[in-house]
Design a protein around this motif. Structure first.
Motif, mmCIF file in Angstrom:
data_model
loop_
_atom_site.group_PDB
_atom_site.id
_atom_site.type_symbol
_atom_site.label_atom_id
_atom_site.label_comp_id
_atom_site.label_asym_id
_atom_site.label_seq_id
_atom_site.Cartn_x
_atom_site.Cartn_y
_atom_site.Cartn_z
ATOM 1 N N ASN A 1 63.640 44.423 -20.100
ATOM 2 C CA ASN A 1 64.739 43.784 -19.366
ATOM 3 C C ASN A 1 65.782 44.776 -18.859
ATOM 4 N N VAL A 2 65.541 46.057 -19.088
ATOM 5 C CA VAL A 2 66.513 47.077 -18.663
ATOM 6 C C VAL A 2 66.448 47.275 -17.151
ATOM 7 N N ARG A 3 67.604 47.327 -16.533
ATOM 8 C CA ARG A 3 67.712 47.603 -15.101
ATOM 9 C C ARG A 3 68.771 48.677 -14.897
ATOM 10 N N TYR A 4 68.464 49.647 -14.040
ATOM 11 C CA TYR A 4 69.404 50.739 -13.811
ATOM 12 C C TYR A 4 70.000 50.665 -12.411
ATOM 13 N N ASN A 5 71.224 51.170 -12.298
ATOM 14 C CA ASN A 5 71.894 51.282 -11.010
ATOM 15 C C ASN A 5 72.727 52.561 -11.024
ATOM 16 N N ARG A 6 73.509 52.754 -10.002
ATOM 17 C CA ARG A 6 74.295 53.992 -9.906
ATOM 18 C C ARG A 6 75.313 54.121 -11.031
ATOM 19 N N GLN A 7 75.779 52.993 -11.531
ATOM 20 C CA GLN A 7 76.813 53.032 -12.561
ATOM 21 C C GLN A 7 76.250 53.372 -13.946
ATOM 22 N N ASN A 8 75.005 53.005 -14.200
ATOM 23 C CA ASN A 8 74.483 53.212 -15.554
ATOM 24 C C ASN A 8 73.281 54.155 -15.622
ATOM 25 N N ILE A 9 72.960 54.834 -14.530
ATOM 26 C CA ILE A 9 71.776 55.687 -14.500
ATOM 27 C C ILE A 9 71.845 56.806 -15.533
ATOM 28 N N ARG A 10 73.054 57.181 -15.948
ATOM 29 C CA ARG A 10 73.194 58.240 -16.958
ATOM 30 C C ARG A 10 72.610 57.820 -18.302
ATOM 31 N N TYR A 11 72.365 56.532 -18.480
ATOM 32 C CA TYR A 11 71.774 56.024 -19.710
ATOM 33 C C TYR A 11 70.250 56.185 -19.759
ATOM 34 N N GLN A 12 69.603 56.349 -18.618
ATOM 35 C CA GLN A 12 68.154 56.226 -18.559
ATOM 36 C C GLN A 12 67.431 57.170 -19.517
ATOM 37 N N PHE A 13 67.823 58.440 -19.508
ATOM 38 C CA PHE A 13 67.148 59.413 -20.353
ATOM 39 C C PHE A 13 67.265 59.047 -21.832
ATOM 40 N N ILE A 14 68.479 58.744 -22.279
ATOM 41 C CA ILE A 14 68.703 58.434 -23.684
ATOM 42 C C ILE A 14 67.987 57.150 -24.092
ATOM 43 N N VAL A 15 68.052 56.132 -23.254
ATOM 44 C CA VAL A 15 67.398 54.862 -23.575
ATOM 45 C C VAL A 15 65.881 55.033 -23.612
#
Length: 348
Positions: free
Chosen positions: A153-167
């Protein structure tokens, strides 16, 4: 069965560093000089550095829908819920409103991972204590049960893309620990490892050529060349990598398997996997060529420990198909040299 399961931890780190440019940040530089006994240690070290980076940058927030009974009207009044809860007896109404909050899925996944890791005996006591110390920063985040379905259910955008690697690393580590603790057979665990590394391998190959070469690098979908515009139920042709330069196009499909070639019977001659050849042949033939454009395909396998490896060049009906094997167990300088050479043999 020959397994593709002996990739040095150091090379998995390099693959991660290309697939996720985040690893180029100064905070992660120390990882490149450390030695790890297994991939779990590598993932845990990355999280021990990356989660504080997220915390210092401020946990991401988003608007979430909140439902509660209140004597203060805000947002919208939910009449049906008010009646069901008999809230009017206490001079309250059920209201629904949006709240800008840290209690979002990305933070919930990280918190749930920290809770899980801080009690796991599969990692060192020192690391468990470190992860436990991060939990106070997530007090405003709800507790959820850690499950692989969360990541769907995870969705990324410009505001939260910094989370992608860690998640993503949270998932890699959780999966690794989960399979270690399960009663799953060794063969099944190896299949699961293969699937995880296959995804990373594809990301690495794409990112490598994007960063290290001057080719036009993309991964477009290829449209079927139908005669009547009818495409219902046709499968999507999603490329892993397309390299272009000077009216030459190379369509690359990255393959990470436990076995790269097959034999019809034990001791028989090893043959190419027909489905892979059909796939790349179909990609080439449905590519919309420009005038004077030369198009070829490449199957880029991760080398296994088997004696016979796919290293061939075929010319079929005017189409060139290159089949090569990349040795991920060698020093990374060799990996880099091989990848550049594979492309150069077509573009040179």
């Amino acid at each position: 069965m020959e397994r593709n399961n002996k990739i040095p931890i150091r090379n998995i780190y390099y693959m991660l560093s290309y697939a996720y440019q985040t690893l180029n940040l100064s905070e992660y530089k120390q990882i490149g000089t450390e030695k790890f006994e297994n991939v779990k240690e590598l993932y845990a070290k990355i999280l021990s550095i990356g989660i504080p980076v997220l915390i210092r940058g401020g946990l991401s927030k988003d608007y979430i829908s909140v439902e509660e009974t209140s004597n203060v009207i805000k947002g919208k009044i939910d009449i049906n819920s008010t009646i069901k809860k008999n809230a009017l007896v206490n001079k309250k109404v059920a209201v629904v409103y949006d709240e800008f909050s840290e209690n979002i899925l990305l933070n919930q996944i990280i918190k749930a991972t920290l809770v899980y890791l801080s009690s796991s005996n599969k990692i060192s006591k020192k690391t468990r204590s470190l992860f436990y110390g991060f939990l106070p920063y997530f007090t405003e985040v709800s507790d959820v049960e850690l499950d692989l379905k969360l990541w769907k259910n995870v969705r990324y955008n410009r505001q939260n893309i910094r989370y992608q690697f860690i998640v993503d690393v949270c998932r890699y580590l959780y999966e690794q620990l989960l399979f270690d603790e399960s009663s799953t057979s060794q063969t099944m665990k190896e299949v699961q490892d293969e699937q995880k590394l296959s995804s990373l391998y594809e990301k690495f190959i794409y990112a490598f050529f994007k960063r290290e070469t001057k080719y036009n690098v993309s991964h477009p979908q290829i449209q079927w060349m139908v005669d009547d515009e009818f495409t219902d139920a046709l499968p999507i042709m999603q490329t892993d990598l397309v390299l272009q330069k000077d009216k030459k196009t190379l369509i690359v499909d990255a393959k990470f398997y436990s076995e790269n070639m097959v034999a019809r019977f034990e001791g028989g001659a090893a043959k190419q996997k027909s489905a892979n050849l059909y796939q790349i042949f179909t990609y080439i033939n449905n590519w919309k060529k420009q005038p004077d454009e030369t198009v070829a395909g490449m199957l880029l396998y991760a080398k296994t420990t088997a004696i016979n490896q796919p290293n061939h060049i075929y010319h079929i009906k005017g189409n060139q198909m290159i089949v090569v094997s990349l040795d991920l167990q060698q020093d990374f300088s060799g990996i880099r040299e091989n990848l550049l050479a594979y492309a150069n043999q077509f573009f040179a």
